[in-house]
Design an enzyme around this catalytic site. Structure first.
Site, mmCIF file in Angstrom:
data_model
loop_
_atom_site.group_PDB
_atom_site.id
_atom_site.type_symbol
_atom_site.label_atom_id
_atom_site.label_comp_id
_atom_site.label_asym_id
_atom_site.label_seq_id
_atom_site.Cartn_x
_atom_site.Cartn_y
_atom_site.Cartn_z
ATOM 1 N N ARG A 26 0.814 -1.223 0.000
ATOM 2 C CA ARG A 26 0.000 0.000 0.000
ATOM 3 C C ARG A 26 0.845 1.269 0.000
ATOM 4 O O ARG A 26 0.425 2.286 0.562
ATOM 5 C CB ARG A 26 -0.962 0.030 1.202
ATOM 6 N N ARG A 30 -3.150 7.031 1.058
ATOM 7 C CA ARG A 30 -3.627 8.277 1.687
ATOM 8 C C ARG A 30 -2.644 8.942 2.628
ATOM 9 O O ARG A 30 -2.869 10.095 3.012
ATOM 10 C CB ARG A 30 -4.951 8.005 2.411
ATOM 11 N N ARG A 39 -6.353 11.603 -5.985
ATOM 12 C CA ARG A 39 -7.577 10.896 -5.588
ATOM 13 C C ARG A 39 -8.786 11.832 -5.666
ATOM 14 O O ARG A 39 -9.859 11.441 -6.125
ATOM 15 C CB ARG A 39 -7.370 10.362 -4.163
ATOM 16 N N ASP A 76 -6.788 -2.645 -7.319
ATOM 17 C CA ASP A 76 -7.330 -3.282 -6.123
ATOM 18 C C ASP A 76 -7.658 -4.739 -6.428
ATOM 19 O O ASP A 76 -7.912 -5.087 -7.587
ATOM 20 C CB ASP A 76 -8.596 -2.553 -5.649
ATOM 21 N N TYR A 152 -15.112 -11.381 0.087
ATOM 22 C CA TYR A 152 -15.807 -10.125 -0.235
ATOM 23 C C TYR A 152 -17.002 -10.372 -1.148
ATOM 24 O O TYR A 152 -18.049 -9.740 -1.017
ATOM 25 C CB TYR A 152 -14.847 -9.135 -0.911
HETATM 26 O O1 CP3 Z 1 -0.015 -1.686 -2.438
HETATM 27 C C1 CP3 Z 1 -0.317 -0.765 -3.231
HETATM 28 O O2 CP3 Z 1 0.056 0.422 -3.099
HETATM 29 C C2 CP3 Z 1 -1.089 -1.150 -4.481
HETATM 30 C C3 CP3 Z 1 -2.484 -0.922 -4.456
HETATM 31 C C4 CP3 Z 1 -3.404 -1.779 -3.607
HETATM 32 C C5 CP3 Z 1 -4.590 -1.266 -3.043
HETATM 33 N N1 CP3 Z 1 -5.279 -2.294 -2.483
HETATM 34 C C6 CP3 Z 1 -4.999 0.137 -3.106
HETATM 35 C C7 CP3 Z 1 -6.088 0.618 -2.237
HETATM 36 C C8 CP3 Z 1 -3.364 -3.150 -3.297
HETATM 37 C C9 CP3 Z 1 -2.277 -4.168 -3.608
HETATM 38 C C10 CP3 Z 1 -4.560 -3.459 -2.600
HETATM 39 C C11 CP3 Z 1 -4.899 -4.839 -2.158
HETATM 40 C C12 CP3 Z 1 -6.109 -5.053 -1.368
HETATM 41 N N2 CP3 Z 1 -7.330 -4.427 -1.485
HETATM 42 C C13 CP3 Z 1 -6.233 -6.061 -0.375
HETATM 43 C C14 CP3 Z 1 -5.163 -7.047 0.010
HETATM 44 C C15 CP3 Z 1 -4.116 -6.455 0.882
HETATM 45 C C16 CP3 Z 1 -4.558 -6.164 2.290
HETATM 46 O O3 CP3 Z 1 -4.551 -4.969 2.645
HETATM 47 O O4 CP3 Z 1 -4.870 -7.105 3.024
HETATM 48 C C17 CP3 Z 1 -7.539 -5.984 0.125
HETATM 49 C C18 CP3 Z 1 -8.116 -6.851 1.218
HETATM 50 C C19 CP3 Z 1 -8.225 -4.954 -0.586
HETATM 51 C C20 CP3 Z 1 -9.644 -4.548 -0.455
HETATM 52 C C21 CP3 Z 1 -9.767 -3.127 -0.066
HETATM 53 N N3 CP3 Z 1 -9.479 -2.050 -0.896
HETATM 54 C C22 CP3 Z 1 -10.206 -2.594 1.159
HETATM 55 C C23 CP3 Z 1 -10.623 -3.420 2.363
HETATM 56 C C24 CP3 Z 1 -10.184 -1.199 1.050
HETATM 57 C C25 CP3 Z 1 -10.679 -0.197 2.059
HETATM 58 C C26 CP3 Z 1 -9.745 -0.065 3.199
HETATM 59 C C27 CP3 Z 1 -9.069 1.268 3.142
HETATM 60 O O5 CP3 Z 1 -7.859 1.292 3.415
HETATM 61 O O6 CP3 Z 1 -9.754 2.236 2.856
HETATM 62 C C28 CP3 Z 1 -9.679 -0.880 -0.224
HETATM 63 C C29 CP3 Z 1 -9.449 0.477 -0.757
HETATM 64 C C30 CP3 Z 1 -8.057 0.799 -1.198
HETATM 65 N N4 CP3 Z 1 -7.286 0.003 -1.973
HETATM 66 C C31 CP3 Z 1 -7.350 2.017 -0.936
HETATM 67 C C32 CP3 Z 1 -6.123 1.915 -1.596
HETATM 68 C C33 CP3 Z 1 -5.034 2.947 -1.663
HETATM 69 C C34 CP3 Z 1 -7.870 3.205 -0.156
HETATM 70 C C35 CP3 Z 1 -8.974 3.849 -0.949
HETATM 71 C C36 CP3 Z 1 -8.919 5.342 -1.053
HETATM 72 O O7 CP3 Z 1 -7.905 5.951 -1.425
HETATM 73 O O8 CP3 Z 1 -9.987 5.935 -0.817
#
Ligand code: CP3
Length: 344
Positions: A26, A30, A39, A76, A152
């Protein structure tokens, strides 16, 4: 050699590196003001994922700022259910939402095969990244592991202990098998296309391995990931694959036979994890994301423990789970400086 100077690829090939390479799960996100600015322009989170201009830009931001050794595609894991025709959206401040699929009828309404056309912007993003990244930075693609993605798809949102899919796996194992099968095939096709678009290694995120009882881990997690790894290598024999099975703990070595690196989460002690992983296989991890937020003594001790624990094998430094939005940028700078400066 195409991978000359790419330390992450060196480690994935099982070679010791002159210093420990580092990237963070990640790392685009943010905690970075420049991410928040893009964003805000992009609109919804999925609009950001599907816009190659924006997705390329946010992938590159942490590389420019910190000099990480790998860039991970900005996308994602839930674009896969989306490409099967499931309705997916991100509720502002609440996380992902999907129209739940809980039975054969629901599965029948989804596409039989993944629609890679829908993911064309993702492949375009990889193509641009490959052209723009510095020569020593490894480009990573990824997907979610079938159990994590299915959790999910079934619940329609994140759940504290993945109870909906675990219950279904007891009550209707045939349905869960069919769902996982579909995700295995879709993930193979998706990862192959990522590699063809420029990804030099791919990570499979099994975020919820820890929700599965050890007796259920082989069927719902290890086997599906093994099939993905084999399917990808059938088309790309040299594919490099990192498996991050969060919460697998004492069972992490079950993924070793088909992984080029095992991700280690923050709940494992590095030295104990090291003892579980076969000699010569790369380990990736495992600083506690909260130690990075705290900084100071907690950060220094955590860095030292991970570097010491994995010093006798190829090691890719990372967090033990994704970086959190409240992480101070100065702490990330300190982390990179310490890891890049440490001798192997
Ligand atoms: O690592 C990176 O920088 C690459 C991008 C990436 C994202 N999500 C961006 C993201 C990767 C590899 C993921 C994987 C992901 N997404 C997982 C597996 C890894 C883990 O964390 O266990 C899972 C379970 C998800 C599902 C997901 N996406 C959730 C639960 C959420 C909301 C939680 C949150 O942090 O808000 C997301 C949204 C998400 N995916 C964001 C980002 C940067 C935040 C959204 C935003 O900017 O509003």
């Amino acid at each position: 050699m195409a991978d000359q100077g790419k330390l992450v690829l060196e480690a994935l090939a099982g070679r010791r590196t002159t210093r420990t390479p580092i990237w963070l799960m990640r790392q685009a996100g943010r905690y970075l003001p420049e991410y928040r600015a893009v964003r805000a322009k992009a609109g919804s989170f999925l609009d950001l994922c599907y816009n190659p201009d924006f997705a390329t830009e946010v992938t590159l931001q942490p590389i420019r700022r910190f000099g990480f050794d790998a860039a991970i595609l900005f996308s994602d894991i839930l674009v896969v259910p989306h490409a099967f025709g499931q309705n997916v959206w991100f509720a502002e401040g609440e996380g992902p939402r999907l129209d739940p699929v809980t039975d054969r009828e629901g599965l029948g309404r989804l596409a039989g095969a993944i629609d890679l056309e829908r993911l064309a912007p993702v492949f375009e993003t990889l193509k641009r990244l490959k052209a723009e990244l510095p020569a020593d930075v490894t480009l990573l693609g990824f997907c979610g592991a079938p159990f994590t993605v299915a959790s999910y798809m079934v619940a329609g949102k994140g759940t504290p202990d993945q109870a909906p899919i675990r219950l279904l796996a007891y009550r209707d194992p045939d349905f869960v098998t069919a769902l996982i099968d579909r995700l295995v095939k879709g993930s193979i096709a998706y990862l192959c296309r990522q590699i063809e678009a420029g990804a030099e290694a791919v990570q499979i995120f099994e975020s919820f391995a820890g929700a599965l009882a050890p007796s259920l881990l082989p069927r719902w997690s290890v086997e599906p990931i093994r099939r993905i790894a084999e399917g990808v290598r059938a088309r790309h024999p040299d594919a490099r694959i990192i498996v991050f099975a969060k919460g697998a703990g004492a069972h992490m070595a079950a993924y070793a036979p088909f992984a080029d690196a095992l991700g280690v989460d923050w709940a494992s002690d590095p030295a104990e994890a090291d003892a579980l992983i076969p000699a010569g296989l790369a380990a990736q991890g495992n600083l506690d994301p909260l130690a990075l937020i705290a900084g100071g003594e907690a950060l220094e001790t955590g860095i030292d423990a991970a570097l010491a624990g994995f010093r006798n094998r190829p090691h890719i430094f990372n967090l033990g789970h994704g970086i959190r939005p409240e992480t101070p940028i100065a702490h990330v700078e300190r982390l990179v400086e310490r890891v890049k400066g440490a001798r192997r």
